[in-house]
Motif scaffolding. Sequence first.
Motif, PDB file in Angstrom:
ATOM      1  N   PHE A   1      34.368  12.725  55.141  1.00  0.00           N
ATOM      2  CA  PHE A   1      35.321  13.738  54.695  1.00  0.00           C
ATOM      3  C   PHE A   1      35.740  14.553  55.914  1.00  0.00           C
ATOM      4  O   PHE A   1      34.929  15.249  56.506  1.00  0.00           O
ATOM      5  N   SER A   2      37.024  14.448  56.286  1.00  0.00           N
ATOM      6  CA  SER A   2      37.505  15.160  57.467  1.00  0.00           C
ATOM      7  C   SER A   2      38.098  16.518  57.139  1.00  0.00           C
ATOM      8  O   SER A   2      38.142  17.400  57.991  1.00  0.00           O
ATOM      9  N   ASP A   3      38.582  16.675  55.921  1.00  0.00           N
ATOM     10  CA  ASP A   3      39.188  17.951  55.534  1.00  0.00           C
ATOM     11  C   ASP A   3      39.096  18.103  54.017  1.00  0.00           C
ATOM     12  O   ASP A   3      38.631  17.206  53.299  1.00  0.00           O
ATOM     13  N   ASP A   4      39.575  19.242  53.529  1.00  0.00           N
ATOM     14  CA  ASP A   4      39.466  19.518  52.094  1.00  0.00           C
ATOM     15  C   ASP A   4      40.324  18.584  51.254  1.00  0.00           C
ATOM     16  O   ASP A   4      39.986  18.325  50.091  1.00  0.00           O
ATOM     17  N   ARG A   5      41.423  18.075  51.805  1.00  0.00           N
ATOM     18  CA  ARG A   5      42.228  17.123  51.038  1.00  0.00           C
ATOM     19  C   ARG A   5      41.441  15.853  50.785  1.00  0.00           C
ATOM     20  O   ARG A   5      41.543  15.261  49.697  1.00  0.00           O
ATOM     21  N   ASP A   6      40.636  15.416  51.749  1.00  0.00           N
ATOM     22  CA  ASP A   6      39.773  14.251  51.537  1.00  0.00           C
ATOM     23  C   ASP A   6      38.810  14.517  50.379  1.00  0.00           C
ATOM     24  O   ASP A   6      38.603  13.669  49.507  1.00  0.00           O
ATOM     25  N   ARG A   7      38.225  15.681  50.389  1.00  0.00           N
ATOM     26  CA  ARG A   7      37.253  16.030  49.349  1.00  0.00           C
ATOM     27  C   ARG A   7      37.929  16.137  47.978  1.00  0.00           C
ATOM     28  O   ARG A   7      37.385  15.694  46.968  1.00  0.00           O
ATOM     29  N   GLU A   8      39.114  16.724  47.966  1.00  0.00           N
ATOM     30  CA  GLU A   8      39.857  16.841  46.716  1.00  0.00           C
ATOM     31  C   GLU A   8      40.140  15.463  46.125  1.00  0.00           C
ATOM     32  O   GLU A   8      39.991  15.243  44.923  1.00  0.00           O
ATOM     33  N   HIS A   9      40.556  14.533  46.998  1.00  0.00           N
ATOM     34  CA  HIS A   9      40.871  13.192  46.501  1.00  0.00           C
ATOM     35  C   HIS A   9      39.615  12.500  45.984  1.00  0.00           C
ATOM     36  O   HIS A   9      39.673  11.809  44.952  1.00  0.00           O
ATOM     37  N   PHE A  10      38.489  12.679  46.665  1.00  0.00           N
ATOM     38  CA  PHE A  10      37.262  12.039  46.201  1.00  0.00           C
ATOM     39  C   PHE A  10      36.867  12.586  44.828  1.00  0.00           C
ATOM     40  O   PHE A  10      36.443  11.829  43.945  1.00  0.00           O
ATOM     41  N   VAL A  11      37.008  13.893  44.636  1.00  0.00           N
ATOM     42  CA  VAL A  11      36.686  14.489  43.331  1.00  0.00           C
ATOM     43  C   VAL A  11      37.635  13.950  42.263  1.00  0.00           C
ATOM     44  O   VAL A  11      37.226  13.701  41.120  1.00  0.00           O
ATOM     45  N   GLU A  12      38.895  13.750  42.622  1.00  0.00           N
ATOM     46  CA  GLU A  12      39.845  13.138  41.685  1.00  0.00           C
ATOM     47  C   GLU A  12      39.383  11.735  41.291  1.00  0.00           C
ATOM     48  O   GLU A  12      39.501  11.327  40.122  1.00  0.00           O
ATOM     49  N   LEU A  13      38.859  10.993  42.260  1.00  0.00           N
ATOM     50  CA  LEU A  13      38.361   9.648  41.972  1.00  0.00           C
ATOM     51  C   LEU A  13      37.107   9.697  41.094  1.00  0.00           C
ATOM     52  O   LEU A  13      36.895   8.817  40.259  1.00  0.00           O
ATOM     53  N   LEU A  14      36.277  10.716  41.284  1.00  0.00           N
ATOM     54  CA  LEU A  14      35.113  10.872  40.405  1.00  0.00           C
ATOM     55  C   LEU A  14      35.559  11.011  38.952  1.00  0.00           C
ATOM     56  O   LEU A  14      34.994  10.385  38.049  1.00  0.00           O
ATOM     57  N   ALA A  15      36.578  11.847  38.735  1.00  0.00           N
ATOM     58  CA  ALA A  15      37.116  12.004  37.382  1.00  0.00           C
ATOM     59  C   ALA A  15      37.669  10.680  36.870  1.00  0.00           C
ATOM     60  O   ALA A  15      37.481  10.320  35.702  1.00  0.00           O
ATOM     61  N   GLY A  16      38.338   9.926  37.762  1.00  0.00           N
ATOM     62  CA  GLY A  16      38.868   8.623  37.378  1.00  0.00           C
ATOM     63  C   GLY A  16      37.776   7.629  37.032  1.00  0.00           C
ATOM     64  O   GLY A  16      37.916   6.820  36.113  1.00  0.00           O
ATOM     65  N   MET A  17      36.660   7.658  37.768  1.00  0.00           N
ATOM     66  CA  MET A  17      35.537   6.763  37.488  1.00  0.00           C
ATOM     67  C   MET A  17      34.961   7.034  36.103  1.00  0.00           C
ATOM     68  O   MET A  17      34.630   6.099  35.347  1.00  0.00           O
ATOM     69  N   VAL A  18      34.834   8.310  35.758  1.00  0.00           N
ATOM     70  CA  VAL A  18      34.316   8.677  34.438  1.00  0.00           C
ATOM     71  C   VAL A  18      35.222   8.124  33.341  1.00  0.00           C
ATOM     72  O   VAL A  18      34.749   7.567  32.344  1.00  0.00           O
ATOM     73  N   GLU A  19      36.536   8.248  33.542  1.00  0.00           N
ATOM     74  CA  GLU A  19      37.483   7.786  32.525  1.00  0.00           C
ATOM     75  C   GLU A  19      37.560   6.269  32.456  1.00  0.00           C
ATOM     76  O   GLU A  19      37.565   5.681  31.378  1.00  0.00           O
ATOM     77  N   ARG A  20      37.612   5.611  33.618  1.00  0.00           N
ATOM     78  CA  ARG A  20      37.787   4.155  33.655  1.00  0.00           C
ATOM     79  C   ARG A  20      36.572   3.390  33.147  1.00  0.00           C
ATOM     80  O   ARG A  20      36.686   2.404  32.428  1.00  0.00           O
ATOM     81  N   TYR A  21      35.387   3.843  33.562  1.00  0.00           N
ATOM     82  CA  TYR A  21      34.186   3.042  33.330  1.00  0.00           C
ATOM     83  C   TYR A  21      33.215   3.662  32.321  1.00  0.00           C
ATOM     84  O   TYR A  21      32.151   3.096  32.068  1.00  0.00           O
ATOM     85  N   GLY A  22      33.562   4.797  31.765  1.00  0.00           N
ATOM     86  CA  GLY A  22      32.692   5.409  30.768  1.00  0.00           C
ATOM     87  C   GLY A  22      31.395   5.926  31.342  1.00  0.00           C
ATOM     88  O   GLY A  22      30.423   6.141  30.610  1.00  0.00           O
ATOM     89  N   VAL A  23      31.359   6.118  32.669  1.00  0.00           N
ATOM     90  CA  VAL A  23      30.164   6.661  33.313  1.00  0.00           C
ATOM     91  C   VAL A  23      30.057   8.148  32.986  1.00  0.00           C
ATOM     92  O   VAL A  23      31.065   8.854  32.938  1.00  0.00           O
ATOM     93  N   ILE A  24      28.850   8.620  32.753  1.00  0.00           N
ATOM     94  CA  ILE A  24      28.614  10.043  32.521  1.00  0.00           C
ATOM     95  C   ILE A  24      28.128  10.644  33.833  1.00  0.00           C
ATOM     96  O   ILE A  24      27.087  10.249  34.355  1.00  0.00           O
ATOM     97  N   LEU A  25      28.897  11.583  34.370  1.00  0.00           N
ATOM     98  CA  LEU A  25      28.555  12.229  35.639  1.00  0.00           C
ATOM     99  C   LEU A  25      27.826  13.530  35.339  1.00  0.00           C
ATOM    100  O   LEU A  25      28.409  14.468  34.790  1.00  0.00           O
ATOM    101  N   HIS A  26      26.541  13.591  35.726  1.00  0.00           N
ATOM    102  CA  HIS A  26      25.722  14.764  35.441  1.00  0.00           C
ATOM    103  C   HIS A  26      25.689  15.755  36.601  1.00  0.00           C
ATOM    104  O   HIS A  26      25.499  16.949  36.372  1.00  0.00           O
ATOM    105  N   ALA A  27      25.821  15.284  37.826  1.00  0.00           N
ATOM    106  CA  ALA A  27      25.772  16.189  38.982  1.00  0.00           C
ATOM    107  C   ALA A  27      26.336  15.468  40.198  1.00  0.00           C
ATOM    108  O   ALA A  27      26.303  14.234  40.278  1.00  0.00           O
ATOM    109  N   TYR A  28      26.847  16.260  41.157  1.00  0.00           N
ATOM    110  CA  TYR A  28      27.343  15.664  42.399  1.00  0.00           C
ATOM    111  C   TYR A  28      27.365  16.711  43.492  1.00  0.00           C
ATOM    112  O   TYR A  28      27.353  17.924  43.233  1.00  0.00           O
ATOM    113  N   VAL A  29      27.369  16.239  44.737  1.00  0.00           N
ATOM    114  CA  VAL A  29      27.591  17.102  45.893  1.00  0.00           C
ATOM    115  C   VAL A  29      28.178  16.246  47.002  1.00  0.00           C
ATOM    116  O   VAL A  29      27.780  15.092  47.191  1.00  0.00           O
ATOM    117  N   LEU A  30      29.159  16.799  47.697  1.00  0.00           N
ATOM    118  CA  LEU A  30      29.767  16.119  48.835  1.00  0.00           C
ATOM    119  C   LEU A  30      29.325  16.822  50.107  1.00  0.00           C
ATOM    120  O   LEU A  30      29.485  18.040  50.242  1.00  0.00           O
TER     121      LEU A  30
END
Length: 337
Positions: free
Chosen positions: A27-56
């Motif tokens: 992660f080089s800047d906050d935009r990188d982090r923002e996009h990764f968090v967006e992908l986390l939300a996408g992973m939950v929706e696409r694959y039915g994964v339950i995300l309980h906690a995270y840290v970047l």
Amino acid sequence: MARQLRHHFAGGWYHITTRGMGRREIFSDDRDREHFVELLAGMVERYGVILHAYVLMENHYHLLIETPAGNASRALQWLNVSYAAWFNAKHGRCGPLFQARFKSIPVENEGSWALACSVYIHLNPVRIKPLGLGKEDRAREKSGFLPAEPTREEVRARLAKLRGHRWSSYPAYAGYTVKPEWLTCEAVWRRGGADGKDLKAEYRRYLEEYLRQGVAEGAFARLTAAVAIGGTAFVEGLRKKIPKRMGEGTNARAWRRLLPFAEVVRAVEAVKGEPWAAFADRKGDWGRDLALYVGRMRCGLTLNELGRHAGGMGIQAVSKACGRMGERLKTDKGLQR
């Protein structure tokens, strides 16, 4: 590095870690982090994964996930490939972004294991040298030095870092920010509080108390090097699923070492009615050979290590004993039992 064996099953909980290639930043800047968090939300929706906690962090990330469909590998592959492709295009780079495959540690969903794992994940931003919680400080504690009582200034700095780290689920857990729909906090909250109480406040108090006490390394030593996070029965159930003869290049031996050789010795002693010391160095003794064979197949011990347990047997002698027992077990049904 040994290829990690996977234990992915429906309903399983996992502590996921992925690092940058050569420990370089992902992660080089906050935009990188923002996009990764967006992908986390996408992973939950696409694959039915339950995300309980995270840290970047700068060069790695941690997740605590649950997989009702048992599809952790597919979900994490999509997450990492999607982010790596986007990151490379944005920064004009090529080649792998992540170091090997993601690390996946099964977590027991009963008791306080998931709670402890979430606390470990959320405390990552403060486990750094400027706050007195770097690797050297934790190494000193492992060597027997008690952690120093933190000063008021240190406690304030640690709390500010923890609460102000935007790229973590902790602010939502503690009630400092609104919880996004794709993040599930309730299951872990319930493990840290009692009915009728403010679960957010209870979790916040539970975690931040560690910072006021110095964050003892002993509380998380097992989580950092574990192949599984849970109680004896949980770990034993996973260990039994490891094939007896797994190819080289995996961490199968680390899994098998979860069965202590002392337990094998106690079982053989019970069958023979003799103490280990009486037959450990008795040439050709079936009890000795059986213990060595099981130690080799189910404890992950090397021939040299087994030889030391058997009073200093040579590597070739141990190898022959194990081979002899393996052949005998093919036809001796009584011994099989």
